[in-house]
Design an enzyme around this catalytic site. Structure first.
Site, PDB file in Angstrom:
ATOM      1  N   THR A 185      -9.393   8.860   7.620  1.00  0.00           N
ATOM      2  CA  THR A 185      -8.584   7.744   7.135  1.00  0.00           C
ATOM      3  C   THR A 185      -8.481   6.597   8.129  1.00  0.00           C
ATOM      4  O   THR A 185      -7.798   5.608   7.854  1.00  0.00           O
ATOM      5  CB  THR A 185      -7.161   8.230   6.818  1.00  0.00           C
ATOM      6  OG1 THR A 185      -6.592   8.817   7.998  1.00  0.00           O
ATOM      7  CG2 THR A 185      -7.167   9.258   5.694  1.00  0.00           C
ATOM      8  N   GLY A 239      -9.001   3.286   9.715  1.00  0.00           N
ATOM      9  CA  GLY A 239      -9.534   2.026   9.228  1.00  0.00           C
ATOM     10  C   GLY A 239      -9.277   1.760   7.763  1.00  0.00           C
ATOM     11  O   GLY A 239      -9.808   0.799   7.196  1.00  0.00           O
ATOM     12  N   THR A 240      -8.432   2.576   7.138  1.00  0.00           N
ATOM     13  CA  THR A 240      -8.173   2.411   5.703  1.00  0.00           C
ATOM     14  C   THR A 240      -7.590   1.030   5.382  1.00  0.00           C
ATOM     15  O   THR A 240      -8.064   0.342   4.477  1.00  0.00           O
ATOM     16  CB  THR A 240      -7.210   3.509   5.211  1.00  0.00           C
ATOM     17  OG1 THR A 240      -7.794   4.788   5.468  1.00  0.00           O
ATOM     18  CG2 THR A 240      -6.947   3.379   3.732  1.00  0.00           C
ATOM     19  N   GLY A 241      -6.560   0.632   6.119  1.00  0.00           N
ATOM     20  CA  GLY A 241      -5.929  -0.666   5.862  1.00  0.00           C
ATOM     21  C   GLY A 241      -6.866  -1.822   6.145  1.00  0.00           C
ATOM     22  O   GLY A 241      -6.906  -2.805   5.387  1.00  0.00           O
ATOM     23  N   CYS A 242      -7.621  -1.738   7.241  1.00  0.00           N
ATOM     24  CA  CYS A 242      -8.591  -2.788   7.574  1.00  0.00           C
ATOM     25  C   CYS A 242      -9.614  -2.927   6.452  1.00  0.00           C
ATOM     26  O   CYS A 242      -9.972  -4.038   6.038  1.00  0.00           O
ATOM     27  CB  CYS A 242      -9.321  -2.448   8.873  1.00  0.00           C
ATOM     28  SG  CYS A 242      -8.268  -2.198  10.310  1.00  0.00           S
ATOM     29  N   LYS A 285       0.839  -1.198   0.000  1.00  0.00           N
ATOM     30  CA  LYS A 285       0.000   0.000   0.000  1.00  0.00           C
ATOM     31  C   LYS A 285       0.878   1.254   0.000  1.00  0.00           C
ATOM     32  O   LYS A 285       1.645   1.481   0.921  1.00  0.00           O
ATOM     33  CB  LYS A 285      -0.916  -0.013   1.225  1.00  0.00           C
ATOM     34  CG  LYS A 285      -1.899  -1.179   1.222  1.00  0.00           C
ATOM     35  CD  LYS A 285      -2.731  -1.240   2.485  1.00  0.00           C
ATOM     36  CE  LYS A 285      -1.899  -1.550   3.703  1.00  0.00           C
ATOM     37  NZ  LYS A 285      -2.716  -1.888   4.881  1.00  0.00           N
TER      38      LYS A 285
END
Length: 279
Positions: free
Chosen positions: A212, A214-217, A180
């Protein structure tokens, strides 16, 4: 009586976010937004809101295994997302479950480093993720800091560095990698996908927002949802729709207005943007 309809099922193995923006809560919302039935195994409880984390309670590894067994003894799981695992014992329990099978394609979001740069896992847990869990996952989705931890090197500074590290992770483990690139500079957010099907760049306009959290989750959960929906499709085809979902949730999150962290800190995405658009 009408016939039963088989619904794809996804499992999230992750920590709980009491603020609802990340972790188990974000994953289940993402599954639902994709029309996938969500199941869950909680690895840690957090006391947090849009302004920060106040406390963490780690779930004992034995109870993590008990949750996993309860789900898998009864429900057919078509894909799994793994997030926060808290300590080495929990990592070992989850890795053992992956090796036993029955989880479908496994997407590993290696939650290791906070946005501040602080390590979230102790060295033993990091080693367990790197050595025991990463090689048995199907796709790993590190950000810039997490890829550096997994490779024990300095963080990538540009797209060339990101591509090199994504290739190295894939070469070492055989696990497909979605690096990412949101923390790299530039007008675009560029993710690097490296896997058995080759290499691809996922380019999206950078979203100007503080929402932003929680973006990766959300991205890893969207990838698991796509895998549950399309079991015979490779990551090179699943990654685009998952990234599109994240892009829309980021854009909609700018006006969500949930929590005081929405202005200045890290507010949540809007996982249900499609529902609001139809009203």
């Amino acid at each position: 009586m009408s016939a039963r309809v088989a619904v794809p099922v996804a499992l999230t193995i992750a920590g709980s976010d009491s603020g609802g923006g990340a972790g188990i809560q974000a994953d289940l919302k993402t599954f639902a937004a994709h029309g996938v039935f969500g199941t869950s195994v909680v690895t840690a409880l957090t006391a947090q809101n849009t302004r920060g984390v106040r406390g963490v309670h780690v779930v004992p590894a034995a109870f993590v295994t008990e949750q996993l067994d309860a789900v898998l003894d009864d429900i057919a799981v078509h894909a799994t997302k793994i997030g926060m695992l808290a300590d080495a014992a929990v990592v070992a329990a989850v890795a053992a479950a992956v090796r036993r099978g029955g989880l479908g394609p496994v997407v590993l979001d290696p939650v290791m480093v906070a946005s501040s740069g602080d390590r979230l896992l102790d060295p033993a847990a990091v080693a367990a993720v790197r050595d025991d869990l990463l090689p048995v996952a199907d796709l790993v989705t590190p950000n810039v800091a997490e890829a550096a931890v997994l490779l024990d090197t300095d963080p990538a500074r540009d797209l060339d560095g990101a591509q090199a590290q994504a290739r190295e992770l894939f070469f070492r483990t055989g696990t497909a990698v979605l690096f990412k690139g949101g923390h790299l500079d530039g007008p675009e957010s560029v993710d690097v996908l490296v896997g058995p099907g080759g290499e691809a760049l996922l380019r999206r306009p950078r979203v100007d927002t503080t929402a932003t959290h929680g973006t990766g989750c959300t991205l890893s959960a969207a990838l698991a949802a796509q895998a549950a929906l399309c079991p015979d499709v490779g990551w090179d085809e699943l990654a685009g729709p998952a990234r599109d979902y994240l892009q829309s949730a980021l854009l909609a999150g700018r006006t969500l207005g949930v929590g005081s962290g929405q202005s200045g800190a890290h507010g949540p995405l809007d996982h249900a943007f499609a529902l609001r658009e139809t009203r």
